[in-house]
Scaffold this motif. Sequence first.
Motif, mmCIF file in Angstrom:
data_model
loop_
_atom_site.group_PDB
_atom_site.id
_atom_site.type_symbol
_atom_site.label_atom_id
_atom_site.label_comp_id
_atom_site.label_asym_id
_atom_site.label_seq_id
_atom_site.Cartn_x
_atom_site.Cartn_y
_atom_site.Cartn_z
ATOM 1 N N ASP A 122 -104.186 3.385 -84.707
ATOM 2 C CA ASP A 122 -105.163 3.471 -83.624
ATOM 3 C C ASP A 122 -106.545 3.134 -84.162
ATOM 4 N N VAL A 123 -107.430 2.682 -83.264
ATOM 5 C CA VAL A 123 -108.824 2.480 -83.637
ATOM 6 C C VAL A 123 -109.460 3.852 -83.785
ATOM 7 N N ASP A 124 -110.207 4.064 -84.873
ATOM 8 C CA ASP A 124 -110.894 5.333 -85.094
ATOM 9 C C ASP A 124 -112.097 5.402 -84.162
ATOM 10 N N THR A 125 -112.135 6.389 -83.283
ATOM 11 C CA THR A 125 -113.223 6.491 -82.299
ATOM 12 C C THR A 125 -114.569 6.780 -82.949
ATOM 13 N N ASN A 126 -114.580 7.361 -84.145
ATOM 14 C CA ASN A 126 -115.833 7.662 -84.846
ATOM 15 C C ASN A 126 -116.326 6.495 -85.689
ATOM 16 N N ALA A 127 -115.456 5.547 -85.960
ATOM 17 C CA ALA A 127 -115.809 4.384 -86.780
ATOM 18 C C ALA A 127 -115.047 3.179 -86.234
ATOM 19 N N PRO A 128 -115.658 2.436 -85.287
ATOM 20 C CA PRO A 128 -114.943 1.345 -84.609
ATOM 21 C C PRO A 128 -114.421 0.237 -85.528
ATOM 22 N N ASP A 129 -114.957 0.104 -86.744
ATOM 23 C CA ASP A 129 -114.463 -0.927 -87.660
ATOM 24 C C ASP A 129 -113.349 -0.398 -88.562
ATOM 25 N N CYS A 130 -112.847 0.802 -88.239
ATOM 26 C CA CYS A 130 -111.779 1.419 -89.027
ATOM 27 C C CYS A 130 -110.552 1.679 -88.161
ATOM 28 N N LEU A 131 -109.409 1.738 -88.820
ATOM 29 C CA LEU A 131 -108.166 2.096 -88.148
ATOM 30 C C LEU A 131 -107.685 3.440 -88.676
ATOM 31 N N SER A 132 -107.149 4.242 -87.794
ATOM 32 C CA SER A 132 -106.544 5.511 -88.149
ATOM 33 C C SER A 132 -105.040 5.274 -88.226
ATOM 34 N N ILE A 133 -104.469 5.481 -89.403
ATOM 35 C CA ILE A 133 -103.053 5.192 -89.630
ATOM 36 C C ILE A 133 -102.309 6.503 -89.864
ATOM 37 N N SER A 134 -101.367 6.799 -88.982
ATOM 38 C CA SER A 134 -100.516 7.977 -89.146
ATOM 39 C C SER A 134 -99.233 7.521 -89.828
ATOM 40 N N TYR A 135 -98.785 8.303 -90.795
ATOM 41 C CA TYR A 135 -97.588 7.915 -91.535
ATOM 42 C C TYR A 135 -96.788 9.132 -91.941
ATOM 43 N N LEU A 136 -95.542 8.898 -92.292
ATOM 44 C CA LEU A 136 -94.624 9.926 -92.742
ATOM 45 C C LEU A 136 -94.220 9.588 -94.173
ATOM 46 N N THR A 137 -94.461 10.523 -95.112
ATOM 47 C CA THR A 137 -94.103 10.277 -96.508
ATOM 48 C C THR A 137 -92.600 10.427 -96.693
ATOM 49 N N GLU A 138 -92.107 9.995 -97.841
ATOM 50 C CA GLU A 138 -90.680 10.100 -98.121
ATOM 51 C C GLU A 138 -90.229 11.553 -98.243
ATOM 52 N N ASP A 139 -91.186 12.479 -98.408
ATOM 53 C CA ASP A 139 -90.863 13.905 -98.447
ATOM 54 C C ASP A 139 -90.871 14.533 -97.055
ATOM 55 N N GLY A 140 -91.181 13.722 -96.018
ATOM 56 C CA GLY A 140 -91.176 14.208 -94.655
ATOM 57 C C GLY A 140 -92.504 14.765 -94.167
ATOM 58 N N ASP A 141 -93.568 14.626 -94.971
ATOM 59 C CA ASP A 141 -94.886 15.110 -94.561
ATOM 60 C C ASP A 141 -95.590 14.078 -93.692
ATOM 61 N N GLY A 142 -96.089 14.501 -92.546
ATOM 62 C CA GLY A 142 -96.875 13.635 -91.683
ATOM 63 C C GLY A 142 -98.341 13.719 -92.075
ATOM 64 N N ARG A 143 -98.988 12.576 -92.239
ATOM 65 C CA ARG A 143 -100.391 12.530 -92.632
ATOM 66 C C ARG A 143 -101.088 11.406 -91.890
ATOM 67 N N THR A 144 -102.422 11.423 -91.948
ATOM 68 C CA THR A 144 -103.229 10.377 -91.324
ATOM 69 C C THR A 144 -104.325 9.970 -92.295
ATOM 70 N N MET A 145 -104.632 8.674 -92.336
ATOM 71 C CA MET A 145 -105.751 8.182 -93.136
ATOM 72 C C MET A 145 -106.555 7.210 -92.282
ATOM 73 N N THR A 146 -107.845 7.125 -92.575
ATOM 74 C CA THR A 146 -108.725 6.189 -91.892
ATOM 75 C C THR A 146 -109.158 5.141 -92.898
ATOM 76 N N VAL A 147 -108.956 3.870 -92.545
ATOM 77 C CA VAL A 147 -109.207 2.767 -93.472
ATOM 78 C C VAL A 147 -109.965 1.660 -92.734
#
Length: 85
Positions: free
Chosen positions: A49-74
Amino acid sequence: MPTEVEEITDRGGADIQTFDVAVAELEVGMDILVDVDGISCRATIDAIDVDTNAPDCLSISYLTEDGDGRTMTVPEAESVSAILS
């Protein structure tokens, strides 16, 4: 189109191949490498998704191989390591 492919060793010791891809070109379902507490970890993208706080960034939600859900903004201009299947 992958430009530079490199082989790395993950936590399990198996060799995998990765290539750099622009963040703007990522798609849901792609496998990427992420840093989890200083260790490269394989993860699958759940949502982008587009990060609403930083329009030139994307918010990426992902699931690690251990099953943990996380999000990063890049920033869209950066690249990440995608896993070549």
